[in-house]
Design a protein around this motif. Structure first.
Motif, short mmCIF file in Angstrom:
data_model
loop_
_atom_site.label_atom_id
_atom_site.label_comp_id
_atom_site.label_asym_id
_atom_site.label_seq_id
_atom_site.Cartn_x
_atom_site.Cartn_y
_atom_site.Cartn_z
N ASP A 1 -11.70 4.97 -2.58
CA ASP A 1 -11.71 6.84 -3.47
C ASP A 1 -12.84 6.64 -4.04
N TYR B 1 0.50 -1.19 0.13
CA TYR B 1 0.18 0.51 -0.30
C TYR B 1 1.16 1.50 -0.11
N HIS B 2 0.23 2.21 -0.34
CA HIS B 2 0.95 3.40 -0.31
C HIS B 2 1.36 4.58 0.67
N THR B 3 2.31 5.44 1.35
CA THR B 3 2.29 6.10 2.23
C THR B 3 2.11 7.00 2.66
N SER B 4 0.94 7.76 1.71
CA SER B 4 0.32 8.73 2.21
C SER B 4 -0.41 9.06 0.35
N GLY B 5 -1.61 9.99 0.76
CA GLY B 5 -2.52 10.13 -0.40
C GLY B 5 -2.79 8.85 -0.52
N THR B 6 -3.66 8.74 -2.31
CA THR B 6 -4.30 8.00 -2.46
C THR B 6 -3.82 7.05 -3.49
N PHE C 1 -7.29 6.77 0.57
CA PHE C 1 -6.21 7.86 1.82
C PHE C 1 -6.29 6.19 3.21
N VAL D 1 -3.47 3.75 3.74
CA VAL D 1 -2.15 4.53 4.04
C VAL D 1 -1.73 3.52 4.97
N ASN D 2 -0.40 3.48 4.82
CA ASN D 2 1.01 2.27 6.18
C ASN D 2 0.12 1.20 6.15
#
Length: 335
Positions: free
Chosen positions: A193, A135-140, A206, A209-210
């Motif tokens: 999202d 998964y991403h670390t910020s935002g979308t 969002f 995240v993390n």
């Protein structure tokens, strides 16, 4: 209508077997499985174990727990099935077990079509893919699924931490999600999202995240093979008829609106006739239940509710379902 898959057993099938708590080979499929979802049937306290070829041998997660990935007891590479070693709830000595199996194609590839690079094993013919990514670390963000058409049902689980599964279903849309527990649907943009999946991408909100490494299973709808939809209960033993275009081999459904709505699972191997009243629940480690309170008829072109249980047919309540075919109605066989 014409269908793409005349024999659904080439891509999805249920196996029944008896455990021995030792080395064991389980076969009987017309394909080599890439995703195996297995459960001890008669005993409470044993969880649903999920394995796939993208993560590899002996790596299990549980629909009935939020825990991280752990060491398991199932190995792939057996023609028409899989192998088991001693230990774990899906090889309990002298006990009956069930394994629901899917085919996700011939190879795992790197998919960079989204902002998150993924390892993807996709079978576009039957509309099923396995997706592993971080998964991403910020935002979308978004991730590629490899199916060539939008997924209609998605389940995802983080691998390195204890968090709930998240579930997408086309009938409730991208502004809603479920956990694989007994809660009703959640709403908001945190998970998907508020963007429906596309032909190539699944959107990630969002709220993810993390969440680190995760595994995702995604299904698109294939005429005559799979169907994902909704129905409204009527609270009668003469319940709703739900059209799928095929005789179901596997069916899962859930009460969308109320707390306590279980993820009931039926199949055509544990119960071979009508009414089909033999059920397991995806969110529960409980034993298999056989009861007239959960009667459902598997028909040549869909299924019909025959009970008034709030889990499947409360009056005025919305339910979602996921179904896979025994055979399409155009090629229905005498039984």
């Amino acid at each position: 209508p014409d269908v793409e898959i005349k024999n659904p057993k080439d891509h999805h099938e249920t196996l029944l077997y008896t455990g021995n708590n030792s080395n064991k080979t389980v076969t009987g499929l017309d394909f080599d499985p890439d995703f195996v979802w297995a459960k001890n049937r008669p005993d409470a306290g044993y969880h649903h174990d999920l394995y796939d070829t993208v993560r590899g041998n002996n790596k299990r997660i549980f629909t009935s727990q939020t825990s991280a990935e752990s060491t398991g007891y199932l190995q792939f590479g057996q023609t028409g099935g899989f192998s088991l070693t001693s230990g774990g709830g899906i090889n309990t000595n002298n006990k009956n077990h069930v394994a629901w199996c899917w085919n996700s194609g011939n190879s795992t590839v790197t998919n960079s079509s989204g902002s998150r690079t993924a390892q993807v094993r996709a079978n576009q013919t039957c509309g099923f893919s396995i997706i592993e990514f971080t998964y991403h670390t910020s935002g979308t963000a978004n991730v590629g699924h490899g199916l060539g058409k939008p997924p209609q049902w998605i389940i995802a689980k983080t691998l390195s931490n204890s968090t709930h599964w998240v579930v997408f279903h086309k009938s409730t849309g991208a502004n809603a999600w479920f956990n694989l527990n007994t809660s009703p649907k959640n709403t908001g943009t945190a998970v998907w999202d508020n963007q429906m999946p596309t032909n190539t991408l699944i959107n990630l909100g969002f709220g993810m995240v993390n969440q680190q490494d995760t595994i995702m299973y995604a299904w698109s709808e294939i005429v005559g093979f799979s169907a994902f939809g909704r129905y409204i209960g009527n609270g009668s033993t003469n319940g709703p008829y739900v059209h799928t275009g095929f005789r179901p081999a596997w069916l899962m459904y859930k009460n969308v609106s109320q707390n306590g709505g279980q993820w009931f699972i039926r199949d055509n191997k544990r119960e071979t006739g009508n009414p089909n009243n033999t059920s397991l629940a995806a969110e529960s480690s409980g034993a298999e239940v056989e009861s007239s309170l959960i009667d459902t008829d598997f028909l040549s072109n869909g299924f019909k509710l025959r009970e008034t249980n709030e889990g499947t047919n409360n009056s005025g309540i919305e339910y979602i379902f996921m179904a896979f075919a025994q055979h399409p109605v155009k090629y229905s066989r005498a039984v």
